[in-house]
Design a protein around this motif. Structure first.
Motif, mmCIF file in Angstrom:
data_model
loop_
_atom_site.group_PDB
_atom_site.id
_atom_site.type_symbol
_atom_site.label_atom_id
_atom_site.label_comp_id
_atom_site.label_asym_id
_atom_site.label_seq_id
_atom_site.Cartn_x
_atom_site.Cartn_y
_atom_site.Cartn_z
ATOM 1 N N SER A 141 31.509 27.735 -22.814
ATOM 2 C CA SER A 141 31.756 26.727 -23.845
ATOM 3 C C SER A 141 33.126 26.071 -23.697
ATOM 4 N N VAL A 142 34.093 26.759 -23.060
ATOM 5 C CA VAL A 142 35.423 26.135 -22.954
ATOM 6 C C VAL A 142 35.402 24.898 -22.051
ATOM 7 N N PHE A 167 28.188 24.789 -27.948
ATOM 8 C CA PHE A 167 29.002 24.115 -26.942
ATOM 9 C C PHE A 167 28.522 24.438 -25.523
ATOM 10 N N THR A 168 28.083 25.682 -25.313
ATOM 11 C CA THR A 168 27.596 26.039 -23.973
ATOM 12 C C THR A 168 26.380 25.201 -23.592
ATOM 13 N N SER A 169 25.590 24.765 -24.593
ATOM 14 C CA SER A 169 24.415 23.953 -24.274
ATOM 15 C C SER A 169 24.821 22.632 -23.614
ATOM 16 N N LEU A 170 26.084 22.235 -23.769
ATOM 17 C CA LEU A 170 26.558 20.994 -23.128
ATOM 18 C C LEU A 170 27.145 21.250 -21.738
ATOM 19 N N GLY A 199 19.094 20.903 -25.621
ATOM 20 C CA GLY A 199 20.035 21.972 -25.988
ATOM 21 C C GLY A 199 20.251 22.022 -27.488
ATOM 22 N N GLY A 200 20.456 20.839 -28.078
ATOM 23 C CA GLY A 200 20.707 20.784 -29.529
ATOM 24 C C GLY A 200 19.507 21.266 -30.333
ATOM 25 N N ALA A 201 18.324 20.836 -29.900
ATOM 26 C CA ALA A 201 17.113 21.194 -30.651
ATOM 27 C C ALA A 201 16.829 22.697 -30.575
ATOM 28 N N THR A 202 16.960 23.265 -29.377
ATOM 29 C CA THR A 202 16.701 24.710 -29.261
ATOM 30 C C THR A 202 17.776 25.509 -30.001
ATOM 31 N N SER A 233 18.456 23.185 -21.716
ATOM 32 C CA SER A 233 19.239 21.965 -21.455
ATOM 33 C C SER A 233 19.353 21.704 -19.950
ATOM 34 N N THR A 234 19.380 22.778 -19.144
ATOM 35 C CA THR A 234 19.455 22.592 -17.684
ATOM 36 C C THR A 234 18.147 21.998 -17.142
ATOM 37 N N ILE A 235 17.022 22.584 -17.572
ATOM 38 C CA ILE A 235 15.716 22.099 -17.088
ATOM 39 C C ILE A 235 15.523 20.635 -17.472
#
Lengths: 543, 80
Positions: A292-293, A451-454, A479-482, A513-515
């Motif tokens: 996330s950083v 944040f990690t989802s981004l 990412g946001g939805a999950t 989010s990666t897929i």
């Protein structure tokens, strides 16, 4: 009372640093938000380290260690030592270079250019603000708990309902007010100065507290021996047979209390006792949390303050050691505080709010001076200042001037708008903090998950020429939805140790989010050659 | 050397999963640190060493000299 006055003196020092830093200001946007991109290696290390180690680190680590044991060090600290430094190296340095080359002030400016999409800012802005919100909340809750913990008995007549402690509504209000003032006065330069001072304070005092408390408990060996005798599960990552009867009894008490609460629905619901021990897949998935950083907007802003790329070298190498110096004492203190018995009485009563364990152990085992100094050092572990600043920066640059035009506002009006936005967000955070006293550690984990989802979209923006605008949109939305789906399913963070297939939700969220990023990027039109050349240079065969 | 550093980072991540110490307290390092904590403190120190190697041998060449594009610098914009 002594502890209270020390905390007050500490807050005055912060204000003084804020006003002093203002004397070096150049009154340009680049100076107010980025210190004219002139920060050297040591201050950059202190800022990056201080910003990644919030109340979550000091209050949350000791609280979690007192509940689930020493495994918290591996979950967060050693994982952060590896992954944070990697993010500074592979993300921070590249982002700094793009920021310097193209004059970026915010993360969203970079994503807009890289993905050739103005609209991506409209998607990212609310998501980033919404995800900073629980992060702010962990800071405010952690700091409030700390002051309440160390001022117990200081004001018996004024605050009788809190055993004479400064109540959270007041302590949280004071902290937030002080941080707002020095950020508004000195901009990022004040946060850099304050961070450097604070880090020196809490790195020193964390170690000092460990030595003083170990001494009060009869030495390091004896402190650990009491843990072995009273709750051995806290020294490993499974439930020790010796602790099983006590754990089962506490679960039975919780279930009875829950039944009563469900009938009456009065007051807060009872807290389920945390199960000592840790799942192996859950432990593995904790490696994703520190990613996330790479995506925190307030860290992005600090990346841009660096004088040159070399300034990052000290942060990359020194960060794992700074994390070690901060976390090891906190984890040991959390375990010792939860298990130590002095003169036949536990140092901290068994039903103590975990967020207050560190502060109470210090208060009960050391004198008021050490208690006050330690409380000040816990207050130092906050990144509220950087978060306040970046919220104002994003609002004025990514929303107001981007959509309404720079020429419609004077610079002073823009600054006022940014400050008004920050005050609004902070006011909401403050009100929610009074109503939602959830565990700092759990709230932090949910925030970091978001944040990690981004992370996939950030890495793709920097290293994958083929990453497209629609791939970025798909990744952010997936990412946001999950994330929201799992957050909702966990009762908005109220379910302790919420896992998905034995792992933290961060694993499926990052996977989704990666897929989405890869699949959608492959099937949509590639970025324009001019954009690819702008960010990646000419392809080797064209040079 | 870049490949060596990548392998070392992978080894660090693998060593982080110390399942062999999951149910153990002893040996206590220095008489007070359980093995699960000692191992991870060691990983923190090893991480600093590996990243020092990365900085020394794998520093990106394209960030050594970076100049702002004409008109991009914020300092060219009006005062507050």
């Amino acid at each position: 009372m002594t502890a209270f006055w020390i905390i007050l003196a500490y807050l005055v020092v912060l204000l003084a640093l804020g006003f002093a830093s203002n004397r070096f200001a150049k009154k340009t946007q680049e100076d107010y938000f980025l210190a004219s991109r002139g920060v050297g290696p040591f201050m950059l290390l202190m800022s990056l380290f201080g910003t990644t180690m919030t109340a979550f680190a000091m209050v949350g680590s000791s609280a979690e260690a007192s509940q689930t044991g020493i495994g918290v060090y591996g979950m967060m600290a050693s994982a952060s030592g590896i992954v944070h430094a990697m993010c500074f190296f592979i993300v921070g340095v590249k982002l700094w270079a793009h920021g310097k080359r193209f004059g970026y002030l915010t993360q969203i400016e970079f994503f807009r250019d890289r993905f050739e999409s103005s609209g991506i800012g409209l998607v990212l802005f609310p998501i980033l603000v919404a995800m900073i919100f629980p992060y702010l909340l962990t800071g405010v809750l952690g700091l409030g708990s700390c002051i309440t913990g160390v001022t117990q008995g200081a004001f018996p007549s004024a605050f009788a309902s809190t055993n004479g402690a400064v109540p959270p509504w007041l302590s949280e209000g004071i902290i937030v007010g002080v941080v707002l003032i020095y950020v508004f006065v000195g901009g990022v330069r004040s946060t850099l100065w304050v961070n450097t001072f604070q880090n020196a304070l809490f790195l020193t005092l964390g170690v000092a507290a460990m030595f003083v408390i170990a001494d009060r408990l009869g030495g390091f060996d004896n402190a650990t021996r009491m843990a072995v005798e009273n709750k051995p599960s806290l020294l490993k990552r499974t439930l020790d047979p010796k602790d099983r009867p006590a754990y089962e009894a506490s679960v039975a008490r919780y279930e009875a209390a829950l039944e009563k609460w469900q009938e009456a629905k009065a007051g807060p619901p009872p807290r389920r006792p945390a199960a000592p021990g840790l799942g192996k897949l859950e432990f593995l998935s904790y490696l994703l949390i520190p990613l996330s950083v790479a995506t925190f907007p307030h860290l992005f802003q600090y990346y841009l303050t660096a004088r040159n790329a070399k300034a990052f070298r000290m942060s990359v190498i020194g960060h794992p050691i700074c994390v070690l110096i901060l976390w090891m004492p906190c984890v040991l203190l959390g375990v010792w505080a939860a298990t130590a018995v002095v003169d036949g009485r536990p140092v901290v009563p068994p039903d103590t709010n975990p967020n207050q364990i560190l502060a109470m152990a210090i208060k009960n085992l050391t004198g008021p001076v050490m208690g006050g100094l330690m409380a000040a050092s816990i207050l130092a572990t906050n990144s509220l200042d950087a978060q306040f600043l970046v919220l104002g920066n994003m609002f004025t640059n990514d929303i107001v001037t981007h959509y309404l035009g720079r020429k419609r506002f004077t610079e002073r009006q823009l600054l006022a708008l940014g400050r008004a936005f920050v005050v609004g967000v902070v006011a909401v955070t403050y009100v929610v903090s009074l109503a939602e006293p959830r565990a700092v550690f759990r709230m932090g984990i949910w925030c970091f998950t978001g944040f990690t989802s981004l992370f996939p979209v950030t890495i793709a923006a920097l290293y994958w020429r083929r990453a497209t605008k629609w791939g970025a949109y798909a990744s952010i939305v997936a990412g946001g939805a999950t994330w929201y789906g799992f957050f909702h399913a966990s009762g908005f963070g109220s379910v302790e140790h919420y896992t998905v297939w034995g792992m933290l939700p961060v694993a499926p969220v990052t996977l989704a989010s990666t897929i989405a990023l890869v699949l959608v990027s492959i099937v949509t039109r590639p970025p324009r050659p001019s954009t690819v050349e702008r960010f990646f240079g000419k392809p080797a065969h064209a040079q | 050397m870049k490949r060596v550093v990548i392998v070392l980072v992978a080894l660090l991540l693998a060593a982080h999963q110390d399942y062999w110490a999951w149910d153990r307290i002893e040996p206590l390092a220095f008489g007070f640190m359980p093995i699960g904590l000692t191992w991870h403190v060691g990983i923190s120190i090893a991480a600093a060493i590996v990243w020092a190697l990365a900085v020394h041998y794998c520093w990106p060449a394209d960030v050594v000299v970076v100049a702002p594009l004409p008109g991009a610098a914020r300092s060219e914009r009006p005062e507050l």
